[in-house]
Scaffold this motif. Sequence first.
Motif, mmCIF file in Angstrom:
data_model
loop_
_atom_site.group_PDB
_atom_site.id
_atom_site.type_symbol
_atom_site.label_atom_id
_atom_site.label_comp_id
_atom_site.label_asym_id
_atom_site.label_seq_id
_atom_site.Cartn_x
_atom_site.Cartn_y
_atom_site.Cartn_z
ATOM 1 N N TYR A 127 2.786 -49.656 -39.552
ATOM 2 C CA TYR A 127 4.400 -49.504 -39.528
ATOM 3 C C TYR A 127 4.960 -50.413 -40.489
ATOM 4 N N PRO A 128 6.164 -50.396 -40.590
ATOM 5 C CA PRO A 128 6.912 -51.306 -41.720
ATOM 6 C C PRO A 128 6.687 -52.708 -41.230
ATOM 7 N N ASP A 129 6.674 -53.205 -39.965
ATOM 8 C CA ASP A 129 6.698 -54.379 -39.411
ATOM 9 C C ASP A 129 5.485 -54.850 -38.827
ATOM 10 N N HIS A 130 4.637 -53.813 -38.546
ATOM 11 C CA HIS A 130 3.281 -54.131 -37.533
ATOM 12 C C HIS A 130 2.455 -53.238 -37.688
ATOM 13 N N ALA A 131 1.275 -53.373 -36.914
ATOM 14 C CA ALA A 131 0.194 -52.279 -37.205
ATOM 15 C C ALA A 131 -0.410 -52.115 -35.610
ATOM 16 N N GLU A 132 -0.587 -50.764 -35.395
ATOM 17 C CA GLU A 132 -1.137 -50.499 -33.961
ATOM 18 C C GLU A 132 -2.690 -50.481 -34.379
ATOM 19 N N ASP A 133 -3.393 -51.306 -33.817
ATOM 20 C CA ASP A 133 -4.910 -51.112 -33.923
ATOM 21 C C ASP A 133 -5.778 -50.771 -32.827
ATOM 22 N N TRP A 134 -6.849 -49.826 -33.169
ATOM 23 C CA TRP A 134 -7.722 -49.297 -32.485
ATOM 24 C C TRP A 134 -9.000 -50.026 -32.983
ATOM 25 N N THR A 135 -9.718 -50.493 -31.846
ATOM 26 C CA THR A 135 -11.089 -51.191 -32.076
ATOM 27 C C THR A 135 -11.968 -49.731 -32.089
ATOM 28 N N TYR A 136 -13.451 -50.288 -32.427
ATOM 29 C CA TYR A 136 -14.314 -49.080 -32.438
ATOM 30 C C TYR A 136 -14.613 -48.727 -30.595
ATOM 31 N N ARG A 137 -14.425 -49.664 -29.856
ATOM 32 C CA ARG A 137 -14.699 -49.597 -28.439
ATOM 33 C C ARG A 137 -13.624 -48.635 -28.110
ATOM 34 N N ASP A 138 -12.365 -48.748 -28.762
ATOM 35 C CA ASP A 138 -11.366 -47.954 -27.988
ATOM 36 C C ASP A 138 -11.465 -46.578 -28.516
ATOM 37 N N VAL A 139 -11.902 -46.394 -29.688
ATOM 38 C CA VAL A 139 -11.981 -45.173 -30.274
ATOM 39 C C VAL A 139 -13.205 -44.268 -29.713
ATOM 40 N N ARG A 156 -15.462 -39.923 -26.043
ATOM 41 C CA ARG A 156 -16.235 -39.439 -25.077
ATOM 42 C C ARG A 156 -15.653 -39.205 -23.758
ATOM 43 N N GLY A 157 -14.499 -39.926 -23.425
ATOM 44 C CA GLY A 157 -13.827 -39.533 -22.215
ATOM 45 C C GLY A 157 -13.022 -38.093 -22.558
ATOM 46 N N ARG A 164 -4.071 -36.912 -23.481
ATOM 47 C CA ARG A 164 -4.270 -38.383 -23.615
ATOM 48 C C ARG A 164 -4.790 -38.945 -22.233
ATOM 49 N N ALA A 165 -4.771 -38.665 -21.218
ATOM 50 C CA ALA A 165 -5.199 -38.923 -19.834
ATOM 51 C C ALA A 165 -6.752 -38.836 -19.763
ATOM 52 N N MET A 166 -7.074 -37.786 -20.495
ATOM 53 C CA MET A 166 -8.749 -37.722 -20.667
ATOM 54 C C MET A 166 -9.438 -38.800 -21.266
ATOM 55 N N ARG A 167 -8.797 -39.495 -22.241
ATOM 56 C CA ARG A 167 -9.470 -40.808 -22.798
ATOM 57 C C ARG A 167 -10.109 -41.656 -21.793
ATOM 58 N N ALA A 168 -9.551 -41.879 -20.636
ATOM 59 C CA ALA A 168 -9.760 -43.014 -19.585
ATOM 60 C C ALA A 168 -11.091 -42.389 -18.756
ATOM 61 N N LEU A 169 -11.345 -41.186 -18.804
ATOM 62 C CA LEU A 169 -12.356 -40.578 -18.027
ATOM 63 C C LEU A 169 -13.818 -41.246 -18.374
#
Length: 499
Positions: free
Chosen positions: A34-46, A51-52, A137-142
């Motif tokens: 984004y112009p003033d920040h970044a939204e980071d996803w780690t490999y753990r998150d991905v 898989r969820g 999006r809810a599936m990701r936490a499964l």
Amino acid sequence: MDVTAPCPDPFNMAAYVLGAGATQPDKVALSLLYPDHAEDWTYRDVVQAVRGTATGLLARGLAPGDIVLMRLGNTPDFPLAYLGALAAGLVPVPTAAALTAPEVDKIIATVAPKLILRDPEVPCPDISLTVGLEELRAMRALPPADFHMGDPDRLGYIIYTSGTSGKPSAVMHAHRAIWARRMMWNGWYGLRADDRVLHAGAFNWTYTLGTGLMDPWTIGATALIPAPGIPASDLPGLMARHRATIFAAAPGVFRQLLKDRDRLDLPDLRHGLSAGEKMAPSVRAAWNAATGKMVYEAFGMSECSTFISGSPDTPAKEGALGTAQPGRRVCLMGADGPVPAGTPGTIAIHRSDPGLMLGYFGEPEATAAKYAGEWFLTGDQAVMDDDGQITYLGRNDDMMNAGGFRVSPIEVEATLLHAPGITGVGVTSVEIKKDVEVIAAFYTAAAPLDEGILDAFAQEHLARYKQPRLYVHVDSLPTSGNGKLLRRALRAQFEARHQ
């Protein structure tokens, strides 16, 4: 790395893409800029999200081999759902968000998906097979599903391309297609595990999906993707601020970010990557002068991704596409087989290439027609020199290129013939100023038609990138002796009048 080594068996594309990242779970896999920040996803998150998602899709009653249509926007939902489907052994069909509901209807009729993943902002027929963003999006936490391992030659995913027949074709790719992309790491990218690759495209573009995400993740690098709505003029600042080492985009983006700039200070950048269409020499020269960095181009197609390119190890000669990537078997075919150096021919790639498509979905005759023995014919003409450098000469059909998307004029013509008042139409790309081409529709009618009405009709029935930017009323359309429309004559006549 032996790029000619056979693909492992059993194999799963998603497992392979995420394998390196799984060994460094705290490393940033994706930064959404984004112009003033970044939204980071780690490999753990991905890995967890993928898989969820696989668990959630299987819980919907799907089974390996089932087809899942993706109607998702320019958000991380797109790659996560794509890999989640692959992880479960499902067959995702990623599609451009710009497609209209009638265009999507045709895709549904062709591939008969068991499920549609849909962003409500993306056009799609309203049918009961839809899964919305909230549920997706809810599936990701499964709990994470096991990767579905199997034959690397089994169907992995389907992408759409505009064919010369006038209707888009569904291109089937095996799981092993990702294995072939290792040939690009040194053959085009000069890609390393410590790279930070900024791709200027949208998540839901196959160029971004492959070059901007899948390949960096496979090697364990970090992908940088600008947030939706970021203008090209902001990209140099993002590259510098987030220490991008490689920048990838279509040629038009390079042109836009160079506008009104004669210098770009990018200390961490090693080079740029361009694909989707040929970069104009003037744009290349302006980039080199502004950055002091090289830009390497690649040639490919939906049926085999990129397989000819320049690279840091083997730069393309002036005016050439480059060379076949190490590990590729490429030749130029004539009527009687491969032609020698210096002789024009059709660019062909050997059937054994692991990145080559399985075929066109439901079109065995069209698939067979693309082959001459063991060689897949691209339809693109070129000449090769003694050093293996390949110079592009053009296509043997009238395909157009709109911002990196290949567009069939026949498809656009077939749609516009239904527009009120049009009695005949020919569509081609024309140069409106130096190095800038647009899709133009030359039409016959009793009198010139209101362009606003034509625009509105095109917007309703065609994806944005397929819509003409120019409408020209003509008394008649040029044809050959046997009545075939001469689109190149339309282009030549227009450009002769406007130069």
